[in-house]
Motif scaffolding. Structure first.
Motif, PDB file in Angstrom:
ATOM      1  N   ALA A  53       0.789  -1.249   0.101  1.00 29.98           N
ATOM      2  CA  ALA A  53       0.015  -0.052  -0.179  1.00 29.98           C
ATOM      3  C   ALA A  53       0.806   1.298  -0.027  1.00 29.98           C
ATOM      4  N   LYS A  54       2.149   1.349   0.921  1.00 27.23           N
ATOM      5  CA  LYS A  54       2.832   2.393   0.828  1.00 27.23           C
ATOM      6  C   LYS A  54       3.711   2.681  -0.447  1.00 27.23           C
ATOM      7  N   THR A  55       4.124   1.731  -1.136  1.00 27.64           N
ATOM      8  CA  THR A  55       4.664   1.316  -2.258  1.00 27.64           C
ATOM      9  C   THR A  55       3.717   2.106  -3.709  1.00 27.64           C
ATOM     10  N   LEU A  56       2.441   1.771  -3.538  1.00 21.55           N
ATOM     11  CA  LEU A  56       1.566   2.159  -4.410  1.00 21.55           C
ATOM     12  C   LEU A  56       1.366   3.503  -4.198  1.00 21.55           C
ATOM     13  N   PHE A  57       1.180   4.223  -3.106  1.00 27.46           N
ATOM     14  CA  PHE A  57       0.899   5.396  -2.987  1.00 27.46           C
ATOM     15  C   PHE A  57       2.174   6.248  -3.082  1.00 27.46           C
ATOM     16  N   SER A  58       3.119   5.881  -2.838  1.00 27.78           N
ATOM     17  CA  SER A  58       4.637   6.502  -3.121  1.00 27.78           C
ATOM     18  C   SER A  58       4.678   6.715  -4.621  1.00 27.78           C
ATOM     19  N   ALA A  59       4.203   5.794  -5.365  1.00 28.99           N
ATOM     20  CA  ALA A  59       4.328   5.858  -6.815  1.00 28.99           C
ATOM     21  C   ALA A  59       3.871   6.941  -7.323  1.00 28.99           C
ATOM     22  N   TYR A  60       2.585   7.127  -6.732  1.00 29.55           N
ATOM     23  CA  TYR A  60       1.539   8.342  -7.184  1.00 29.55           C
ATOM     24  C   TYR A  60       1.796   9.606  -6.744  1.00 29.55           C
ATOM     25  N   ALA A  61       2.387   9.752  -5.094  1.00 29.59           N
ATOM     26  CA  ALA A  61       2.498  10.822  -4.449  1.00 29.59           C
ATOM     27  C   ALA A  61       3.941  11.347  -4.780  1.00 29.59           C
ATOM     28  N   GLN A  62       4.611  10.611  -5.594  1.00 28.48           N
ATOM     29  CA  GLN A  62       6.082  11.177  -5.979  1.00 28.48           C
ATOM     30  C   GLN A  62       7.056  11.491  -4.518  1.00 28.48           C
ATOM     31  N   GLY A  63       6.780  10.602  -3.361  1.00 27.93           N
ATOM     32  CA  GLY A  63       7.518  10.998  -2.497  1.00 27.93           C
ATOM     33  C   GLY A  63       7.075  11.861  -1.401  1.00 27.93           C
ATOM     34  N   ALA A  64       5.908  12.571  -1.679  1.00 30.23           N
ATOM     35  CA  ALA A  64       5.075  13.216  -0.748  1.00 30.23           C
ATOM     36  C   ALA A  64       4.279  12.680   0.088  1.00 30.23           C
ATOM     37  N   ASP A  65       3.793  13.223   1.131  1.00 26.12           N
ATOM     38  CA  ASP A  65       2.747  12.542   1.938  1.00 26.12           C
ATOM     39  C   ASP A  65       1.598  12.573   1.652  1.00 26.12           C
ATOM     40  N   LYS A  66       1.291  13.518   0.484  1.00 25.96           N
ATOM     41  CA  LYS A  66      -0.045  13.344  -0.166  1.00 25.96           C
ATOM     42  C   LYS A  66      -0.059  13.072  -1.627  1.00 25.96           C
ATOM     43  N   MET A  67      -1.301  12.840  -2.175  1.00 26.28           N
ATOM     44  CA  MET A  67      -1.378  12.763  -3.621  1.00 26.28           C
ATOM     45  C   MET A  67      -2.480  13.914  -3.829  1.00 26.28           C
ATOM     46  N   GLY A  68      -1.916  14.711  -4.788  1.00 26.05           N
ATOM     47  CA  GLY A  68      -2.622  15.880  -5.090  1.00 26.05           C
ATOM     48  C   GLY A  68      -3.771  15.574  -6.350  1.00 26.05           C
ATOM     49  N   GLU A  69      -4.229  16.490  -7.002  1.00 28.96           N
ATOM     50  CA  GLU A  69      -5.400  16.244  -7.979  1.00 28.96           C
ATOM     51  C   GLU A  69      -4.597  15.383  -9.306  1.00 28.96           C
ATOM     52  N   ASP A  70      -3.522  15.769  -9.567  1.00 30.70           N
ATOM     53  CA  ASP A  70      -2.996  15.182 -10.813  1.00 30.70           C
ATOM     54  C   ASP A  70      -2.484  13.761 -10.515  1.00 30.70           C
ATOM     55  N   ALA A  71      -2.011  13.655  -9.531  1.00 34.65           N
ATOM     56  CA  ALA A  71      -1.583  12.112  -8.927  1.00 34.65           C
ATOM     57  C   ALA A  71      -2.884  11.183  -8.871  1.00 34.65           C
ATOM     58  N   ILE A  72      -3.868  11.913  -8.310  1.00 34.68           N
ATOM     59  CA  ILE A  72      -5.308  11.019  -8.256  1.00 34.68           C
ATOM     60  C   ILE A  72      -5.898  10.765  -9.554  1.00 34.68           C
ATOM     61  N   LEU A  73      -5.789  11.700 -10.550  1.00 31.40           N
ATOM     62  CA  LEU A  73      -6.250  11.582 -11.938  1.00 31.40           C
ATOM     63  C   LEU A  73      -5.377  10.358 -12.616  1.00 31.40           C
ATOM     64  N   ASN A  74      -4.030  10.264 -12.403  1.00 30.91           N
ATOM     65  CA  ASN A  74      -3.325   9.319 -12.910  1.00 30.91           C
ATOM     66  C   ASN A  74      -3.736   8.038 -12.311  1.00 30.91           C
ATOM     67  N   PHE A  75      -3.868   7.797 -11.038  1.00 29.06           N
ATOM     68  CA  PHE A  75      -4.451   6.728 -10.427  1.00 29.06           C
ATOM     69  C   PHE A  75      -5.584   6.267 -11.222  1.00 29.06           C
ATOM     70  N   PHE A  76      -6.702   6.988 -11.316  1.00 26.27           N
ATOM     71  CA  PHE A  76      -7.876   6.742 -11.819  1.00 26.27           C
ATOM     72  C   PHE A  76      -7.844   6.313 -13.151  1.00 26.27           C
ATOM     73  N   LYS A  77      -6.865   7.013 -13.843  1.00 31.55           N
ATOM     74  CA  LYS A  77      -6.771   6.421 -15.326  1.00 31.55           C
ATOM     75  C   LYS A  77      -6.197   5.145 -15.629  1.00 31.55           C
ATOM     76  N   ASP A  78      -4.913   4.916 -14.576  1.00 33.84           N
ATOM     77  CA  ASP A  78      -4.361   3.419 -14.702  1.00 33.84           C
ATOM     78  C   ASP A  78      -5.287   2.463 -14.037  1.00 33.84           C
ATOM     79  N   ILE A  79      -6.237   2.624 -13.239  1.00 27.68           N
ATOM     80  CA  ILE A  79      -7.245   1.641 -12.808  1.00 27.68           C
ATOM     81  C   ILE A  79      -8.424   1.693 -13.969  1.00 27.68           C
ATOM     82  N   LYS A  80      -8.513   2.531 -15.150  1.00 23.98           N
ATOM     83  CA  LYS A  80      -9.462   2.709 -16.024  1.00 23.98           C
ATOM     84  C   LYS A  80     -10.783   3.124 -15.289  1.00 23.98           C
ATOM     85  N   VAL A  81     -10.773   4.148 -14.567  1.00 27.90           N
ATOM     86  CA  VAL A  81     -11.865   4.666 -14.042  1.00 27.90           C
ATOM     87  C   VAL A  81     -11.792   6.213 -14.578  1.00 27.90           C
ATOM     88  N   GLN A  82     -12.957   6.600 -15.079  1.00 25.96           N
ATOM     89  CA  GLN A  82     -12.820   8.088 -15.670  1.00 25.96           C
ATOM     90  C   GLN A  82     -13.145   8.947 -14.538  1.00 25.96           C
TER      91      GLN A  82
END
Length: 126
Positions: A74-103
């Protein structure tokens, strides 16, 4: 009994989206059956899954009180999108949804965010 080999590519994608929200341990036949009954509407099938209490029948489903979560993964997955930060911003969240094929406009994003414990819209914290 519904099987993955009996459905088309688009429907397979919907099965994957469904299982991406409710948990990958849910048998394909259950996912396909719920999606068929919901006319292949992922949001409605997910709603039915929780309304019928199937999350307790499949205890490893996300959000289940007895779900086993691999904290390292879970931490590895989070870090992949948060790019080392302690939170995922809007762009990272959008990339996550894109990767799991959810618009991004899909209401399923709200369910996912809720299940991930989002406290602020457009932001996920670790």
């Amino acid at each position: 009994i519904p099987k993955m080999r009996n459905i088309n590519k688009e429907q397979k994608g919907k099965v994957e989206s469904f299982k991406g929200v409710v948990g990958t341990n849910v048998p394909d036949r259950i996912a396909i059956d719920l999606l068929k009954k919901a006319n292949w509407n992922v949001e409605n099938a997910i709603g039915t899954f929780y309304e019928q209490g199937l999350d307790s029948k499949y205890p490893n489903a996300f959000g289940s009180t007895s779900a086993a979560i691999n904290e390292t993964k879970a931490k590895t997955l989070f870090s992949a999108y948060a790019q080392g930060a302690d939170k995922m911003g809007e762009d990272a969240i959008l990339n996550f949804f894109k990767d799991i094929k959810v618009q991004a406009e899909d209401p399923v994003t709200l369910l996912i965010s809720f299940r991930m414990g989002a406290k602020t819209q457009g932001e996920l914290t670790q």
